[in-house]
Write an enzyme that holds these catalytic residues in place. Structure first.
Site, short mmCIF file in Angstrom:
data_model
loop_
_atom_site.label_atom_id
_atom_site.label_comp_id
_atom_site.label_asym_id
_atom_site.label_seq_id
_atom_site.Cartn_x
_atom_site.Cartn_y
_atom_site.Cartn_z
N ARG A 1 1.57 7.58 7.42
CA ARG A 1 1.82 7.34 8.85
C ARG A 1 3.31 7.15 9.11
O ARG A 1 4.05 6.75 8.22
CB ARG A 1 1.09 6.06 9.30
CG ARG A 1 -0.41 6.20 9.29
CD ARG A 1 -1.08 4.90 9.64
NE ARG A 1 -0.76 3.85 8.70
CZ ARG A 1 -0.91 2.56 8.95
NH1 ARG A 1 -1.36 2.15 10.10
NH2 ARG A 1 -0.61 1.66 8.03
N TRP B 1 7.05 -0.57 -7.74
CA TRP B 1 8.12 -1.18 -6.94
C TRP B 1 9.41 -1.27 -7.77
O TRP B 1 10.48 -0.94 -7.30
CB TRP B 1 7.68 -2.58 -6.47
CG TRP B 1 8.67 -3.22 -5.55
CD1 TRP B 1 8.78 -3.06 -4.20
CD2 TRP B 1 9.72 -4.12 -5.93
NE1 TRP B 1 9.83 -3.80 -3.71
CE2 TRP B 1 10.43 -4.46 -4.75
CE3 TRP B 1 10.15 -4.68 -7.15
CZ2 TRP B 1 11.52 -5.33 -4.76
CZ3 TRP B 1 11.22 -5.53 -7.15
CH2 TRP B 1 11.90 -5.86 -5.96
N LYS C 1 0.84 -1.22 0.00
CA LYS C 1 0.00 0.00 0.00
C LYS C 1 0.86 1.26 0.00
O LYS C 1 0.64 2.16 -0.78
CB LYS C 1 -0.87 0.03 1.26
CG LYS C 1 -2.27 -0.47 1.09
CD LYS C 1 -3.19 -0.11 2.23
CE LYS C 1 -2.59 -0.10 3.59
NZ LYS C 1 -2.20 -1.35 4.15
N PHE D 1 4.70 -7.82 -8.61
CA PHE D 1 5.93 -8.31 -7.95
C PHE D 1 6.78 -9.03 -9.00
O PHE D 1 6.24 -9.55 -10.00
CB PHE D 1 5.56 -9.29 -6.82
CG PHE D 1 5.23 -8.63 -5.52
CD1 PHE D 1 6.06 -8.77 -4.42
CD2 PHE D 1 4.08 -7.85 -5.39
CE1 PHE D 1 5.76 -8.16 -3.20
CE2 PHE D 1 3.77 -7.23 -4.18
CZ PHE D 1 4.62 -7.40 -3.08
N PHE E 1 -3.88 -1.60 6.84
CA PHE E 1 -4.47 -2.92 6.55
C PHE E 1 -5.44 -2.87 5.36
O PHE E 1 -5.32 -2.04 4.50
CB PHE E 1 -5.13 -3.51 7.80
CG PHE E 1 -4.16 -3.85 8.90
CD1 PHE E 1 -2.93 -4.43 8.61
CD2 PHE E 1 -4.46 -3.57 10.22
CE1 PHE E 1 -2.04 -4.74 9.63
CE2 PHE E 1 -3.57 -3.88 11.24
CZ PHE E 1 -2.36 -4.47 10.94
N THR F 1 3.99 1.54 -0.81
CA THR F 1 4.74 1.57 -2.07
C THR F 1 3.87 2.16 -3.19
O THR F 1 4.31 3.02 -3.96
CB THR F 1 5.18 0.12 -2.44
OG1 THR F 1 5.90 -0.41 -1.33
CG2 THR F 1 6.04 0.08 -3.67
N LYS G 1 7.25 -7.47 10.39
CA LYS G 1 6.75 -6.74 9.24
C LYS G 1 7.79 -5.84 8.58
O LYS G 1 7.73 -5.53 7.40
CB LYS G 1 5.55 -5.91 9.70
CG LYS G 1 4.62 -5.48 8.59
CD LYS G 1 3.34 -4.90 9.18
CE LYS G 1 2.53 -4.21 8.11
NZ LYS G 1 3.00 -2.88 7.75
N ALA H 1 -4.01 0.04 13.05
CA ALA H 1 -5.24 0.05 12.24
C ALA H 1 -6.27 -0.96 12.71
O ALA H 1 -7.40 -0.91 12.27
CB ALA H 1 -4.88 -0.21 10.79
#
Length: 558
Positions: A95, A411, A72, A383, A302, A74, A106, A274
């Site tokens: 954030r 990305w 998200k 990806f 999230f 990214t 994470k 979240a």
């Protein structure tokens, strides 16, 4: 070709001085408080003194997250850089990362690949000290509360009914439940206590929803820390702690300015969890970003059932914001997991699993379009392991189902890979007018609000309220706290309160275990499932790979 890590990409970037970024964001130097060369805080006076009009607000959210990652942040960063590449005046509002995930499983939260905010190491570690200030204010209140009891307890606080916990910005399961005040009369009153992670502290939610120092102080004074022997709430204001706490937070409330890898201005400020809080950056940073750009890209934590729901039902309602468009991020890897594939098998092509996972995406899209009535687009975040077959399949399938979809390669390519998404976002903002609606009315009862979110957003059949929660709802209603939004704490991995129910489950009920008021933040926290307000570290924490060389260069952050 060997792929560079996020930190290697970030360290190879030649950052512009923050004064240049401020100019780009129309911020006059008199409002700039520099923290070194590449970070600054912005004086909130700018909000009242600027004559600039608000730009368009774009929310980036996602399908239900999986351990495979969605990207998200990214996408948010890459979309902003893409908008700049097509000639738009743009800002980002994000954030701040918590140290817990940085050292846990994470990793950081500054984007990834060629779509990041920098200086990445600073943002992921101490940054400008906001979280330390929030922790200090939280713990000052805890110290003053226990001191009040020790010094005679004039308010008649029942030590078994204290709701205020201490906090530390670290995953430390050892601190979840503690007994303190031991060692005899001079060392406090013995009681059961516990720690939350700083991002779960109500102070974090209060800071992020405040629109001025005065509002911050008023919200702090309303925080409930416990109850008396005859069940009356005891507030921070009754302990006279709000002034000193505000003094600790006077700089933390100022939004931070940094930049993306491509030099787009980024306001990175605040970071409530979240699932147990509302999961969005601060209202002040969003408002500032909106004034300083024609387009502001922001994200919520999230999946859309948690982050977007709270962004729309809590933050937008409280701050009077209306999004112009929503981007829902989906990855082929995550959709395959929702379709039943194991995380270890995601590197292999599997069209069947992909097809089985699509209902998760469709429910999120339907919620944004049909419940909140906002224009939206799905960004398929590519990806390196995704095959062309899989990418083509998901795009064709979405189009077949009438879902607006764009491929994003930010990305790997940064802003260039976000240009197609940027054009579609501009089109949505200009051509498709939403009719923004909340998912429930504030006048409904507490139970009706929870039920509304469960049925409309999660796709469930209703709620089961445990006897303890029923009592809490009755008490909160009696105290007059029933006309505020609800902040539902549940697992992020499923629409239901059972983390193993992937995809788009049906026929389930959500169990309401506990209901408590965050009177300062101005919402009711509804606890379902097993939500931890203090996470633990995994078997092999990310911290084990982080190191610093003799020149102070950090490695191993991701």
């Amino acid at each position: 070709m060997e792929l560079k890590t996020d930190i290697e990409i970030a360290q190879a970037c030649e950052m512009k001085p923050i004064t240049e970024i401020a100019k780009l964001a129309h911020v006059d130097e008199k409002y700039l408080e520099q923290y070194g060369k590449y970070k600054a805080k912005i004086d909130p006076k700018l909000l009242n003194e600027t004559e600039r009009k608000n730009g368009k607000l774009v929310l980036v959210t996602a399908i239900s997250p999986t351990p495979a990652g969605e990207g998200k942040t990214t996408t948010t960063v890459g979309l902003a850089d893409g908008l700049r590449r097509i000639g738009k005046d743009v800002t980002v509002a994000l954030r701040e990362p918590s140290l817990g995930p940085v050292f846990g499983i994470k990793g950081g939260a500054a984007g990834g690949g060629y779509a990041q905010v920098v200086p990445m190491e600073d943002i992921n570690l101490h940054f400008t000290g906001d979280f330390h200030a929030i922790g200090a204010a939280n713990n000052l209140l805890a110290a003053m509360l226990d001191n009040h009891i020790q010094q005679g307890n004039a308010l008649g606080i029942d030590v078994r009914k204290i709701t205020w916990k201490r906090c530390v910005d670290m995953n430390d399961r050892q601190l979840r439940f503690v007994v303190d005040g031991m060692g005899g009369k001079a060392n406090g009153v013995p009681r059961e206590d516990g720690f939350d992670i700083t991002v779960a502290s109500e102070i974090m939610a209060v800071l992020c929803l405040s629109d001025s120092i005065t509002d911050l102080k008023e919200r702090l004074s309303r925080i409930i820390v416990g109850y008396t022997y005859d069940d009356k709430p005891v507030t921070c204001g009754q302990l006279n702690a709000q002034g000193a706490m505000t003094a600790l937070l006077k700089d933390a409330i100022k939004p931070n300015l940094v930049q993306t890898l491509e030099g787009t201005p980024a306001f990175v400020h605040g970071g409530p969890f979240a699932n147990i809080a509302h999961g969005c950056n601060s209202v002040m940073a969003t408002r500032l970003a909106l004034k300083m750009g024609d387009y502001t890209i922001t994200e919520a934590g999230f999946g859309a059932d948690l982050g977007a729901e709270k962004f729309l039902d809590i933050k937008c309602r409280m701050a009077g914001l209306t999004p112009d468009a929503v981007v829902i991020v989906a990855t082929i890897r995550a959709l395959k997991m929702h379709g039943g594939r194991d995380k270890k098998e995601l590197g292999f092509e599997d069209i069947e699993a992909l097809e089985k996972g699509i209902p998760n995406l469709l429910r999120h899209v339907s919620n944004i379009k049909n419940v909140y009535k906002l224009p939206c687009v799905v960004a398929v975040n590519r990806f390196p392991t995704d095959t062309d077959n899989e990418v083509n399949f998901i795009i064709e399938k979405c189009r077949e189902l009438g879902v607006n979809v764009v491929l994003s390669t930010v990305w790997a390519e940064g802003g260039k890979g976000g240009e197609a998404l940027a054009r579609e976002v501009v089109r949505l903002c200009d051509e498709e007018k939403g009719d923004f609606t909340f998912s429930y009315d504030l006048d409904c009862t507490i139970e009706e609000k929870i039920e509304s979110v469960v049925k409309k957003i999660y796709g469930g059949d209703g709620i089961t309220v445990m006897p303890n929660a029923k009592k809490q709802i009755e008490q909160l209603t009696k105290l007059g706290y029933d006309k505020v939004p609800v902040c539902i704490a549940k697992t992020q991995y499923s629409f239901s309160d059972d983390a193993t129910k992937l995809g788009a489950p049906e026929g389930f009920k959500v169990t309401v275990k506990n209901v408590k008021i965050s009177a300062g933040a101005g919402f009711i926290v509804v606890l379902t499932g097993d939500i931890l307000t203090m996470p633990g570290l995994p078997k092999v924490p990310a911290a084990e790979k982080i190191d610093v060389d003799e020149n102070g260069k950090i490695t191993g952050l991701f």
